[in-house]
Design a protein around this motif. Structure first.
Motif, short mmCIF file in Angstrom:
data_model
loop_
_atom_site.label_atom_id
_atom_site.label_comp_id
_atom_site.label_asym_id
_atom_site.label_seq_id
_atom_site.Cartn_x
_atom_site.Cartn_y
_atom_site.Cartn_z
N THR A 112 60.03 -48.22 39.22
CA THR A 112 59.91 -47.21 38.15
C THR A 112 59.38 -45.91 38.74
O THR A 112 58.71 -45.89 39.77
CB THR A 112 58.96 -47.67 37.03
N LEU A 113 59.68 -44.82 38.04
CA LEU A 113 59.17 -43.49 38.35
C LEU A 113 58.80 -42.81 37.04
O LEU A 113 59.37 -43.11 35.99
CB LEU A 113 60.23 -42.63 39.05
N HIS A 114 57.85 -41.88 37.11
CA HIS A 114 57.51 -41.09 35.92
C HIS A 114 58.27 -39.77 35.99
O HIS A 114 57.82 -38.80 36.60
CB HIS A 114 56.00 -40.83 35.87
N THR A 115 59.47 -39.73 35.39
CA THR A 115 60.22 -38.49 35.28
C THR A 115 60.77 -38.37 33.86
O THR A 115 60.86 -39.37 33.14
CB THR A 115 61.40 -38.43 36.27
N ASN A 116 61.13 -37.14 33.48
CA ASN A 116 61.57 -36.90 32.10
C ASN A 116 63.00 -37.35 31.85
O ASN A 116 63.36 -37.68 30.73
CB ASN A 116 61.43 -35.42 31.76
N ASP A 117 63.85 -37.30 32.88
CA ASP A 117 65.23 -37.73 32.69
C ASP A 117 65.73 -38.38 33.98
O ASP A 117 65.01 -38.46 34.98
CB ASP A 117 66.13 -36.57 32.26
N ALA A 118 66.96 -38.87 33.96
CA ALA A 118 67.49 -39.61 35.10
C ALA A 118 67.71 -38.73 36.34
O ALA A 118 67.29 -39.10 37.45
CB ALA A 118 68.77 -40.33 34.69
N VAL A 139 70.09 -44.95 38.03
CA VAL A 139 68.83 -44.49 37.44
C VAL A 139 68.97 -44.58 35.92
O VAL A 139 69.90 -44.03 35.35
CB VAL A 139 68.48 -43.04 37.85
N LEU A 140 68.03 -45.28 35.30
CA LEU A 140 68.01 -45.41 33.84
C LEU A 140 66.76 -44.73 33.31
O LEU A 140 65.64 -45.14 33.62
CB LEU A 140 68.01 -46.89 33.43
N ALA A 141 66.94 -43.65 32.55
CA ALA A 141 65.80 -43.02 31.87
C ALA A 141 65.75 -43.57 30.44
O ALA A 141 66.79 -43.80 29.83
CB ALA A 141 65.98 -41.51 31.84
N GLN A 142 64.54 -43.79 29.93
CA GLN A 142 64.47 -44.34 28.58
C GLN A 142 63.24 -43.86 27.82
O GLN A 142 62.25 -43.41 28.41
CB GLN A 142 64.51 -45.86 28.60
N THR A 195 65.23 -35.55 42.52
CA THR A 195 64.38 -34.49 43.04
C THR A 195 62.95 -34.98 43.24
O THR A 195 62.25 -34.51 44.14
CB THR A 195 64.39 -33.28 42.09
N ARG A 196 62.47 -35.93 42.41
CA ARG A 196 61.12 -36.48 42.60
C ARG A 196 61.01 -37.20 43.94
O ARG A 196 60.03 -37.05 44.66
CB ARG A 196 60.77 -37.42 41.45
N THR A 199 63.09 -44.87 34.68
CA THR A 199 62.15 -43.76 34.58
C THR A 199 61.78 -43.49 33.14
O THR A 199 62.49 -43.87 32.21
CB THR A 199 62.74 -42.47 35.20
N GLY A 200 60.66 -42.78 32.99
CA GLY A 200 60.19 -42.42 31.66
C GLY A 200 58.69 -42.30 31.67
O GLY A 200 58.02 -42.72 32.62
#
Length: 578
Positions: free
Chosen positions: A421-427, A451-454, A432-433, A327-328
């Motif tokens: 991939t997803l567009h979220t601010n954090d993992a 889930v890896l946010a970067q 919730t998305r 995500t990111g």
């Protein structure tokens, strides 16, 4: 070819001709062994400037007893191009020159390829005589053909493009005039220079923007826009039309946005460009996304992962089934990380299928499929079809809607490993998305693995890096967050980093591994993002702030870069740099 002796090796030919020193041949052979992809010796020799393409082709022509030709436009007859399919000509880098008494003379870049002659003879139904020419000469002439899909970005002599541009003085009003001027050499050279310079500078995007007094060209380098040059305002329609012609867009349509793609050849390698035009009050703005895979490593070890994050992520991508999400925001390197993960697990034993829009990197052991929205081949439809292709691993470029999300979850629950991939601010927000998309919480808990946010931050320039003392306010803010630093580093600016203090980018990561406690929390009726994040941190989740600030401690990025991606939100004390 009239000789029974085994052909001599290219290196020996060049040495015998005096084009190459023996010690340079030895050095080139050593460089040829470096890297995953085995390079041709000729590629290494030209790249390292030990010799030229002309010298290589001249030696091969002499060895295989065929004529060597320096191609010019007057040497070939465009009327006989139809003897071979255009796609075959461009893919195999050959150029039909002329036909005399039933014999086709054709220029080829590889006179050693004997099978090529048989193919050409079969396709053309003519006798064939070959001449050897450099790939650069053949590409240059192919680019002049009507409706050619090959565009060659030539080196431009410094300063000459400015002189050429001044030749066009009249404002352009009529569409016919625009089309005519867009095909003239000065405008072509100007557009070529803009693209060539962007690739040389390592830009990811080119912005061509109209303003009151000029056309401004800016490059996005390491995530930031930098002004490159200014072009006279009256050239905007011609420049835009030239780009539209290259991307097969409608040059007469200036009121609506248009999107297209074009492939260019620069220094012998293919570079993909995505073109987007948009009308503004001052004229059309054009943005070109540059997809140059040469400078991108698809090894996870090269993407800025900390050792503990990489170990846990590498373990997650080797699971037999489940979902791995990256995500990111847009431009945070999600696709590169996904390709790196697929590259790490690809093998002859795995059937790995991808659904992408567009396909950005071509990997040898992957079956890659392009989404075609215009004909109804959406992410969700392509994903459902892929499940009948006996896949082991599936990569979906992006989960955009409920249908795609539910299909991906179903695939994970039926024994497939799914990447997306997803567009979220954090993992934790990914959970919730998915729930907001309509996926049942029990399905999310059962299917989700990792889930890896970067984010991407700029890397401190190693050439001009120095220690410095930050403002007292930053020291106090870091103390409140629980971070202690012995020294701070930043780049002071030099020629290597264009006086920015930064050179290149690296990833900052937040890794969430879904364990039993989190699965229970996902199923709980009072599930909230705050609760999920608290449980994750207590269980040792490495946050973006944690990973970023320890990279500050190592001196590879700066405080300002980490504060830019994390905001002022302090990381929990438990996640303080260890």
């Amino acid at each position: 070819m009239g000789t029974t002796a085994a052909p001599r090796r290219l290196g020996d030919l060049l040495v015998a001709k005096g084009f190459l020193a023996p010690e340079d041949l030895h050095a080139a052979l050593e460089k040829q062994k470096v890297g995953k992809r085995t390079k041709l010796l000729g590629e290494v020799l030209v790249a390292e400037e030990y010799c030229t393409e002309d010298q290589i082709v001249e030696c091969l022509a002499e060895e295989y007893q065929v004529p060597y030709a320096k191609l010019e436009a007057r040497l070939f007859d465009q009327k006989i191009l139809d003897v071979l399919p255009r796609e075959y000509i461009e893919n195999n880098l050959v150029l039909p020159l002329f036909v005399v008494r039933g014999t086709l003379t054709i220029a080829v870049s590889e006179p050693s390829n004997l099978f090529l002659v048989d193919e050409i003879r079969g396709l053309s139904n003519l006798s064939v005589r070959i001449v050897a020419a450099t790939p650069k000469d053949i590409r240059r002439l192919l680019a002049t053909l009507p409706n050619s899909k090959v565009f060659v970005i030539d080196d431009i002599i410094e300063g000459s493009d400015t002189a050429d541009v001044t030749l066009i003085e009249d404002a352009i009003v009529d569409i016919g005039d625009i089309e005519e001027i867009a095909g003239q050499s000065p405008v072509i050279r100007l557009v070529n220079y803009i693209v060539f310079n962007a690739v040389k500078e390592g830009a990811s995007d080119i912005h061509i923007e109209p303003s009151d007094r000029c056309v401004r060209v800016r490059y996005r380098i390491d995530g930031r826009l930098h002004k490159s040059l200014e072009v006279p305002q009256h050239l905007l329609p011609a420049v835009t039309s030239r780009i539209k012609i290259m991307a097969s867009l409608d040059i007469s349509e200036r009121r609506l946005p248009q999107d297209g793609r074009v492939h260019v050849l620069l220094e012998g390698r293919r570079i993909d460009l995505r073109v987007s035009t948009f009308p503004t009050a001052k004229g059309e703005k054009t943005v070109i996304r540059v997809l140059d895979t040469r400078g991108v490593s698809l090894n996870l070890e090269d993407l800025g992962f900390a050792e503990d994050v990489l170990t846990a992520f590498a373990q997650g991508i080797k699971a037999p089934n489940g979902i791995v999400l990256v995500t990111g925001p847009t431009g945070s390197g999600k696709s590169t990380t996904l390709y790196g993960a697929l590259n790490a697990i690809s093998s002859m034993e795995n059937n790995i299928c991808t659904v992408e829009d567009p396909i950005e990197y071509h990997l040898p052991l992957l079956n890659q499929f392009q989404v075609q929205e215009k004909v109804g081949l959406t992410f969700s439809k392509a994903l459902r079809t892929l499940l009948r292709q006996d896949p082991d691993v599936i990569m979906v470029g992006e989960i955009r809607d409920e249908e795609t999300a539910k299909t991906a979850i179903q695939a994970a629950l039926t024994g497939h490993l799914v990447f997306s991939t997803l567009h979220t601010n954090d993992a934790p927000s990914a959970i919730t998305r998915l729930a907001n998309m309509g996926v049942e919480p029990y399905l999310i808990g059962a299917a989700l693995n990792v889930v890896l946010a970067q984010r991407l931050v700029r890397r401190t320039c190693s050439k001009c890096r120095q220690t410095y003392e930050p403002p007292r306010s930053i020291r106090k803010a870091l103390d409140r967050m629980g971070y202690q630093f012995d020294a701070f580093h930043r780049g002071v600016g030099c020629r290597a980093c264009r006086n920015t203090g930064y050179r290149g980018r690296l990833g900052v990561h937040e890794l969430l591994v879904i364990d039993d406690q989190l699965r229970d929390a996902i199923l709980a009726p009072d599930q909230s993002l705050t609760k999920l994040r608290e449980i994750a941190v207590n269980n040792g989740m490495i946050t973006l702030a944690h990973d970023g600030f320890r990279k500050v401690r190592e001196g590879i990025t700066t405080i300002e870069e980490i504060l830019h991606i994390t905001g002022d939100t302090p990381a929990p004390a438990r996640a303080a740099a260890r």
